[in-house]
Design a protein around this motif. Structure first.
Motif, PDB file in Angstrom:
ATOM      1  N   HIS A 328       0.847  -1.191   0.000  1.00 36.04           N
ATOM      2  CA  HIS A 328       0.000   0.000   0.000  1.00 36.04           C
ATOM      3  C   HIS A 328       0.887   1.248   0.000  1.00 36.04           C
ATOM      4  N   PRO A 329       0.558   2.270  -0.791  1.00 42.36           N
ATOM      5  CA  PRO A 329       1.460   3.422  -0.930  1.00 42.36           C
ATOM      6  C   PRO A 329       1.468   4.393   0.235  1.00 42.36           C
ATOM      7  N   VAL A 330       0.609   4.210   1.253  1.00 41.43           N
ATOM      8  CA  VAL A 330       0.510   5.230   2.291  1.00 41.43           C
ATOM      9  C   VAL A 330       1.825   5.426   3.035  1.00 41.43           C
ATOM     10  N   HIS A 331       2.656   4.394   3.110  1.00 37.66           N
ATOM     11  CA  HIS A 331       3.939   4.548   3.807  1.00 37.66           C
ATOM     12  C   HIS A 331       4.852   5.524   3.076  1.00 37.66           C
ATOM     13  N   LEU A 332       4.719   5.601   1.740  1.00 42.76           N
ATOM     14  CA  LEU A 332       5.511   6.570   0.979  1.00 42.76           C
ATOM     15  C   LEU A 332       5.124   7.996   1.345  1.00 42.76           C
ATOM     16  N   TYR A 333       3.836   8.220   1.568  1.00 46.99           N
ATOM     17  CA  TYR A 333       3.359   9.557   1.918  1.00 46.99           C
ATOM     18  C   TYR A 333       3.803   9.939   3.330  1.00 46.99           C
ATOM     19  N   LEU A 334       3.806   8.980   4.236  1.00 46.63           N
ATOM     20  CA  LEU A 334       4.285   9.269   5.582  1.00 46.63           C
ATOM     21  C   LEU A 334       5.774   9.600   5.568  1.00 46.63           C
ATOM     22  N   LYS A 335       6.538   8.850   4.794  1.00 44.31           N
ATOM     23  CA  LYS A 335       7.980   9.107   4.725  1.00 44.31           C
ATOM     24  C   LYS A 335       8.269  10.453   4.069  1.00 44.31           C
ATOM     25  N   ARG A 336       7.530  10.783   2.996  1.00 43.57           N
ATOM     26  CA  ARG A 336       7.729  12.082   2.354  1.00 43.57           C
ATOM     27  C   ARG A 336       7.329  13.206   3.304  1.00 43.57           C
ATOM     28  N   ALA A 337       6.212  13.037   4.012  1.00 42.61           N
ATOM     29  CA  ALA A 337       5.768  14.073   4.945  1.00 42.61           C
ATOM     30  C   ALA A 337       6.788  14.287   6.057  1.00 42.61           C
ATOM     31  N   LYS A 338       7.323  13.187   6.596  1.00 42.58           N
ATOM     32  CA  LYS A 338       8.326  13.296   7.654  1.00 42.58           C
ATOM     33  C   LYS A 338       9.593  13.971   7.138  1.00 42.58           C
ATOM     34  N   ALA A 339      10.034  13.591   5.940  1.00 42.62           N
ATOM     35  CA  ALA A 339      11.241  14.197   5.367  1.00 42.62           C
ATOM     36  C   ALA A 339      11.011  15.671   5.059  1.00 42.62           C
ATOM     37  N   ASP A 340       9.839  15.982   4.517  1.00 41.34           N
ATOM     38  CA  ASP A 340       9.516  17.383   4.205  1.00 41.34           C
ATOM     39  C   ASP A 340       9.430  18.239   5.461  1.00 41.34           C
ATOM     40  N   SER A 341       9.123  17.627   6.594  1.00 36.48           N
ATOM     41  CA  SER A 341       8.952  18.406   7.822  1.00 36.48           C
ATOM     42  C   SER A 341      10.260  19.002   8.328  1.00 36.48           C
ATOM     43  N   ILE A 342      11.403  18.501   7.836  1.00 37.90           N
ATOM     44  CA  ILE A 342      12.688  19.105   8.184  1.00 37.90           C
ATOM     45  C   ILE A 342      13.356  19.764   6.986  1.00 37.90           C
ATOM     46  N   ALA A 343      12.742  19.681   5.809  1.00 35.81           N
ATOM     47  CA  ALA A 343      13.329  20.278   4.606  1.00 35.81           C
ATOM     48  C   ALA A 343      13.240  21.798   4.669  1.00 35.81           C
ATOM     49  N   TYR A 344      14.357  22.454   4.389  1.00 35.86           N
ATOM     50  CA  TYR A 344      14.437  23.918   4.384  1.00 35.86           C
ATOM     51  C   TYR A 344      14.012  24.523   5.717  1.00 35.86           C
ATOM     52  N   GLY A 345      14.270  23.798   6.794  1.00 34.76           N
ATOM     53  CA  GLY A 345      13.971  24.277   8.134  1.00 34.76           C
ATOM     54  C   GLY A 345      12.757  23.600   8.735  1.00 34.76           C
ATOM     55  N   THR A 346      12.828  23.291  10.010  1.00 39.94           N
ATOM     56  CA  THR A 346      11.708  22.666  10.697  1.00 39.94           C
ATOM     57  C   THR A 346      10.610  23.688  10.962  1.00 39.94           C
ATOM     58  N   ALA A 347       9.429  23.189  11.319  1.00 41.34           N
ATOM     59  CA  ALA A 347       8.325  24.088  11.658  1.00 41.34           C
ATOM     60  C   ALA A 347       8.697  24.969  12.846  1.00 41.34           C
ATOM     61  N   GLY A 348       9.396  24.403  13.823  1.00 43.49           N
ATOM     62  CA  GLY A 348       9.831  25.186  14.978  1.00 43.49           C
ATOM     63  C   GLY A 348      10.784  26.294  14.576  1.00 43.49           C
ATOM     64  N   ARG A 349      11.714  25.985  13.687  1.00 44.60           N
ATOM     65  CA  ARG A 349      12.656  27.002  13.196  1.00 44.60           C
ATOM     66  C   ARG A 349      11.912  28.120  12.483  1.00 44.60           C
TER      67      ARG A 349
END
Length: 363
Positions: A328-349
């Motif tokens: 099932h592809p949902v794991h790809l979306y979770l991994k992309r979301a997690k990786a994107d959450s630190i891309a170009y700075g975290t939400a906290g930053r």
């Protein structure tokens, strides 16, 4: 006040990109690609960039591009996010292109034309986690040659040319140069591969005498438009989860009819709608060049990154046992979301940056 609704031309662009991705980038194909030796879909990239001209959306027509704006690029990224497409659009057509647009001179103009054609992929040689204003230049220039190593560079394996920031300026280095070594690194997100890039006497062409302005512009555009990719990802997760909960039955009823799941999905819908507003605002500000792009990009990332992760987590949980399977592809979306959450700075930053930009003091 700008109209953040999608224009007719933007909807037409969306339809064209979505149709192509439905045919060439279905979930089964993406999963198969993650198990292949080559993580990037070069044929899909060729169609998107060369066939549809999407690599040059941000490049002026006189330099060989389409002369469009960040709003159109944002629409493309929404659809690429919905498909977790393994193509270097964000890194080459947005970040590297924006960095080059801040440079002057024939070398930068020539390279912009090459990136706009899609036949050349450009990558800014900085870690994916690097935020605007947080640049640390680990490569040094010595008499026209570069030496140093940068880890965590996104899409480095697909790059034809690296834009390398140093204390001496911004330089271009061909990926095929004998002094360049690209070493693949383990990435949480298999659809956006990371690599360490080493420069050992690599021959360099100067693009700008000072790298800070170009790098900041590229990373800021990347952060602002990344929110559109996260929006597309979150929309897919919500849509597929709603569809699944309508079809999955338990106790002779669709599981989506249970009140607890209704509340979770309704809350997620509200968050996705708000993410759309933040992402569209960032794209519109970047397109107009008005207001404050730093504020718009920081606001978009501060909100969009957590929502994308939450949407993917809810999708995995509410799909039940099937959501935990590799097929099932949902794991790809979770991994992309997690990786994107630190891309170009975290939400906290980005929240910290936003507070400083609007002079909001901490308690």
């Amino acid at each position: 006040m700008s109209d953040l609704l999608y224009a007719e031309e933007e909807e037409a662009l969306r339809s064209a990109v979505r149709a192509l991705l439905a045919d060439r980038c279905d979930p089964a194909s993406v999963i198969a690609r993650t198990e292949a030796a080559e993580p990037h879909d070069r044929e899909l990239w060729k169609t998107l960039a060369d066939g549809m001209g999407l690599a040059g959306l941000l490049v002026p027509e006189e330099l060989g591009g389409q002369g469009a704006s960040h709003r159109e690029a944002a629409v493309v990224l929404e659809e690429l996010g919905r498909a977790v497409a393994p193509v270097p659009y964000l890194t080459s057509a947005v970040v590297a292109t924006e960095a080059l647009l801040a440079c002057e001179g024939d070398a930068a103009r020539e390279l912009l034309g090459a990136l706009a054609s899609g036949r050349t992929v450009g990558v800014l040689a900085l870690p994916l986690s690097c935020a605007p204003g947080q640049e640390a230049f680990d490569v040094r220039e010595e008499g026209g040659a570069l030496r140093g190593r940068v880890s965590g560079v996104a899409d480095a394996g697909a790059a034809d040319v690296f834009l390398v920031p140093t204390a001496s300026g911004l330089f271009a280095v061909d990926a095929t140069d004998r002094g360049v070594t690209v070493e693949a690194q383990t990435s949480l997100d298999p659809t956006r591969a990371l690599a360490a890039v080493s420069f050992d006497g690599a021959r360099a062409r100067e693009l700008a005498p000072h790298a800070e302005r170009a790098v900041t512009r590229g990373l800021r555009a990347g952060a602002g438009l990344l929110a559109s990719e996260q929006l597309g990802l979150a929309e897919w997760c919500l849509t597929e989860t709603v569809r699944h909960t309508k079809e999955r039955h338990q106790f002779n009823r669709p599981v989506g009819s249970f009140q607890a799941l209704k509340h979770r999905l309704a809350q997620l819908w509200v968050e996705v709608v708000n993410t759309r507003a933040a992402a569209r605002h960032a794209a519109d500000v970047l397109a107009r060049g008005g207001d404050d792009p730093a504020v718009a990009a920081a606001l978009a990332q501060a909100y969009a990154a957590p929502v994308a992760v939450r949407a993917a987590e809810e999708a995995l949980q509410l799909h039940g046992g099937i959501g935990m399977t590799w097929e099932h592809p949902v794991h790809l979306y979770l991994k992309r979301a997690k990786a994107d959450s630190i891309a170009y700075g975290t939400a906290g930053r980005h929240r910290e940056e936003l507070a400083a930009l609007v002079d909001l003091q901490t308690p």
